[in-house]
Design a protein around this motif. Structure first.
Motif, PDB file in Angstrom:
ATOM      1  N   ARG A 533       0.806  -1.225   0.000  1.00  0.00           N
ATOM      2  CA  ARG A 533       0.000   0.000   0.000  1.00  0.00           C
ATOM      3  C   ARG A 533       0.837   1.272   0.000  1.00  0.00           C
ATOM      4  O   ARG A 533       0.560   2.193  -0.794  1.00  0.00           O
ATOM      5  N   PRO A 534       1.883   1.407   0.841  1.00  0.00           N
ATOM      6  CA  PRO A 534       2.667   2.651   0.794  1.00  0.00           C
ATOM      7  C   PRO A 534       3.338   2.875  -0.556  1.00  0.00           C
ATOM      8  O   PRO A 534       3.482   4.019  -1.000  1.00  0.00           O
ATOM      9  N   LEU A 535       3.756   1.797  -1.216  1.00  0.00           N
ATOM     10  CA  LEU A 535       4.405   1.955  -2.512  1.00  0.00           C
ATOM     11  C   LEU A 535       3.429   2.411  -3.582  1.00  0.00           C
ATOM     12  O   LEU A 535       3.835   3.027  -4.570  1.00  0.00           O
ATOM     13  N   VAL A 536       2.144   2.104  -3.420  1.00  0.00           N
ATOM     14  CA  VAL A 536       1.142   2.621  -4.360  1.00  0.00           C
ATOM     15  C   VAL A 536       1.133   4.140  -4.316  1.00  0.00           C
ATOM     16  O   VAL A 536       1.153   4.822  -5.350  1.00  0.00           O
ATOM     17  N   TYR A 537       1.117   4.707  -3.093  1.00  0.00           N
ATOM     18  CA  TYR A 537       1.129   6.158  -2.953  1.00  0.00           C
ATOM     19  C   TYR A 537       2.447   6.740  -3.475  1.00  0.00           C
ATOM     20  O   TYR A 537       2.442   7.764  -4.174  1.00  0.00           O
ATOM     21  N   ALA A 538       3.568   6.116  -3.119  1.00  0.00           N
ATOM     22  CA  ALA A 538       4.861   6.647  -3.542  1.00  0.00           C
ATOM     23  C   ALA A 538       5.002   6.620  -5.057  1.00  0.00           C
ATOM     24  O   ALA A 538       5.480   7.580  -5.676  1.00  0.00           O
ATOM     25  N   THR A 539       4.576   5.530  -5.686  1.00  0.00           N
ATOM     26  CA  THR A 539       4.670   5.432  -7.143  1.00  0.00           C
ATOM     27  C   THR A 539       3.704   6.387  -7.823  1.00  0.00           C
ATOM     28  O   THR A 539       4.027   6.966  -8.870  1.00  0.00           O
ATOM     29  N   ALA A 540       2.511   6.576  -7.248  1.00  0.00           N
ATOM     30  CA  ALA A 540       1.561   7.536  -7.811  1.00  0.00           C
ATOM     31  C   ALA A 540       2.134   8.951  -7.771  1.00  0.00           C
ATOM     32  O   ALA A 540       2.022   9.712  -8.749  1.00  0.00           O
ATOM     33  N   LEU A 541       2.752   9.309  -6.653  1.00  0.00           N
ATOM     34  CA  LEU A 541       3.387  10.628  -6.564  1.00  0.00           C
ATOM     35  C   LEU A 541       4.506  10.757  -7.584  1.00  0.00           C
ATOM     36  O   LEU A 541       4.659  11.804  -8.238  1.00  0.00           O
ATOM     37  N   LEU A 542       5.285   9.707  -7.753  1.00  0.00           N
ATOM     38  CA  LEU A 542       6.377   9.731  -8.724  1.00  0.00           C
ATOM     39  C   LEU A 542       5.846   9.880 -10.143  1.00  0.00           C
ATOM     40  O   LEU A 542       6.420  10.617 -10.963  1.00  0.00           O
TER      41      LEU A 542
END
Length: 570
Positions: A533-542
């Motif tokens: 889940r945290p990587l979903v947010y991080a990748t979306a921001l990227l």
């Protein structure tokens, strides 16, 4: 009173007729939109970037009513208040006098020991909480994080450092220092192994495959003479010799990297001996100061941007996805811009403005609203199954039945997205051409220029800002598309980048990774949802940042062109 009321009504009526209310309404709507966008980006940033901060590890006793107490060692991920009645309905034995209770998601790690690395707890029953300095967290190539106390470090089965202390005594710190040295040594060897396997052996495999295809091509064309076969065999033998040498080097490297082990005590008190080679990094967050945590945070962000993914894309970095996204967008831009501009120039400057031209414009405008998945189906059916298969039959028969261009790849994905965005470029370019004053064209023709020279030297330069506007819109739409890419070339994990040192260097037939599909895969296809889940947010921001940077580059070029040709418009 009636006169005052009439005066007020007249004042309000004049104010409405002046248009000021609509100005304020538009300003308020824009302000609300800006606040919503900023809030959304802030939420994504907090949820995503917070994942890289080295959170403290808590140790305490967890005891639900009527259950056996046990020691819990974990990171706190998130907390929320839930009704006690809901917990009791779920079978959790909480006390009846509570209305609301705080429920927390704890990351316990050690999935190879406990079967899962997350669990929910009720905060009230988590007591005697401490944060021991010698508790450490280790990121692994497999099985996620490891939490526990370091007990010993071994080399070739011999103990080189050990401790029984769970506090930062001299022996415990000396054991930790030996552990860090062992990890550094294993990381260096791991990088050497990666270079040999991906780089040197990869290049040899590429050459061997080219030799195989060359021999097959000569056989199909009845051109395989004994001399040519001998030459191919000689080259193959040379590559085989190099391969055997590298294989022996790999055997030696694996023997070296598997030399060291360590013993760790986990939260249930059991001890386990693990290989140091499985560790990516180890750290003691409870003993780190703010400066150390900030340095660690920076290294994690850099790893996220530059490393390859691991653990089913739930750990590591996303560099292949960044590379694939940017490369696909650049190829799409190179393809869509000339085709869109040529089509717009023809429709505006050369085509007769009649029924057929109007029909074409209506069709172009309608194409801009076609769902992207339809373009993906078209790309799969026409580009891959029809055109790609034809290319394989004509130019790569030696590789059949394995497809070269008859399967999804970077080229077909770029062309499909170019087809998807070409209506945007056509419409924007036509709008730019229509705004160029007629006297500019007539003046150029009066000075002796031909129509083609007028178009090339006067009209197109003046319309270039509008062309760049179309490119900006095309990039903004194409970079975030996922549905068509799932059919024409994107994959969950690509073994190599489509750009490397092997001829022809840019491999347009290769499948690739994409940030948009990476978000979908990690968010909805991951076997470990809580870790992903945290990587979903991080990748979306990227992805937002990548699109913004691409658009910013295009906007800068457009503004430069606008300033350059401003004098021609006056």
């Amino acid at each position: 009173m009636s006169n005052e009321l009439k005066l007020k009504n007249q004042t309000v009526s004049q104010w409405v007729k002046s248009g000021d209310p609509w100005v304020w309404l538009n300003a308020g709507a824009v302000a609300i939109c800006v606040i919503m966008v900023i809030g959304l980006l802030a939420l994504i940033a907090v949820r995503g970037l917070g994942h890289f901060w080295p959170a403290d590890i808590n140790q305490g006793t967890y005891s639900l009513p009527g259950s056996t107490p046990y020691t819990l060692v974990a990171e706190r991920v998130e907390s929320a208040e839930v009704p006690a009645a809901q917990l009791r309905e779920a079978g959790i034995p909480v006390e009846a006098h509570h209305d609301l209770m705080v429920r927390s998601l704890m990351k316990t790690g050690n999935r190879d020991v406990y079967g899962s690395d997350f669990r929910w707890i009720i905060d009230e029953y988590f007591t005697d909480i401490t944060k021991p300095e010698m508790l450490f967290a280790a990121e692994r190539h497999e099985w996620g994080n490891l939490y526990g106390y370091l007990k010993a470090v071994k080399e070739d089965g011999q103990v080189v450092a050990q401790t029984e202390d769970l506090t930062p005594t001299d022996s415990a710190l000396a054991t930790w220092a030996a552990f860090e040295r062992s990890i550094e040594r294993a990381t260096t060897i791991y990088d050497d192994i990666h270079e040999v396997e991906k780089g040197e052996i990869g290049a040899i495999n590429h050459k061997l495959e080219r030799l195989r295809l060359e021999q097959r091509r000569l056989e199909l064309n009845d051109e395989l003479t004994p001399e040519k076969l001998a030459d191919i065999d000689a080259q193959r033998a040379e590559q085989d010799a190099l391969y055997q040498a590298l294989q022996q080097r790999l055997i030696d490297l694996y023997a070296e990297i598997n030399r060291d082990t360590f013993i760790v005590q986990v939260m249930d008190g059991s001890e386990h001996e693990l290989q140091v080679a499985k560790i990516v990094r180890a750290y003691r967050p409870n003993a780190m100061g703010i400066a150390e945590k900030m340095g660690f945070y920076g290294s994690k962000v850099v790893e996220f941007l530059t490393a390859e993914p691991r653990e089913a894309n739930t750990e590591g970095g996303v560099f292949p996805a960044i590379f694939g996204t940017v490369m696909m967008v650049l190829l799409m831009t190179v393809l869509v811009t000339p085709f869109g501009v040529v089509a717009a120039v023809y429709l505006r400057e050369y085509a007769s403005q009649g029924f057929v031209t109007r029909t074409i414009r209506i069709a172009v405008n309608n194409l801009a609203g076609v769902p992207s998945i339809v373009y993906g189906v078209f790309g799969l059916g026409f580009f891959i199954y029809f055109l790609g298969s034809g290319i394989d039959q004509a130019f790569f028969p030696e590789a059949l039945p394995s497809p070269t261009f008859g399967t999804g790849g970077l080229m077909w994905a770029s062309i499909t997205l170019a087809l998807l965005t070409v209506p945007v470029v056509i419409v924007a370019t036509e709008e730019g051409l229509s705004r160029i004053p007629r006297n500019v064209r007539e003046g150029s023709l009066a000075l002796g220029a031909t129509k083609a020279e007028t178009l090339w030297r006067v009209v197109l330069p003046m319309a270039s800002p509008a062309i760049m506007t179309g490119v900006i819109l095309a990039v903004a739409r194409a970079a975030g598309e996922v549905a068509p890419l799932m059919l024409v070339g994107v994959v969950k994990l690509a073994p190599s980048l489509p750009l490397d040192g092997n001829y022809p260097f840019i491999h347009l037939d290769q499948k690739f990774m994409h940030l948009g599909f990476h978000i979908y895969d990690v968010g909805f296809q991951s076997p470990n949802v809580e870790a992903a889940r945290p990587l979903v947010y991080a990748t979306a921001l990227l992805l937002v940042i990548v699109i913004a940077l691409l658009n910013l580059a295009a906007v800068t070029i457009r503004n430069h062109l606008r300033e350059k040709y401003k004098s021609l418009e006056m």
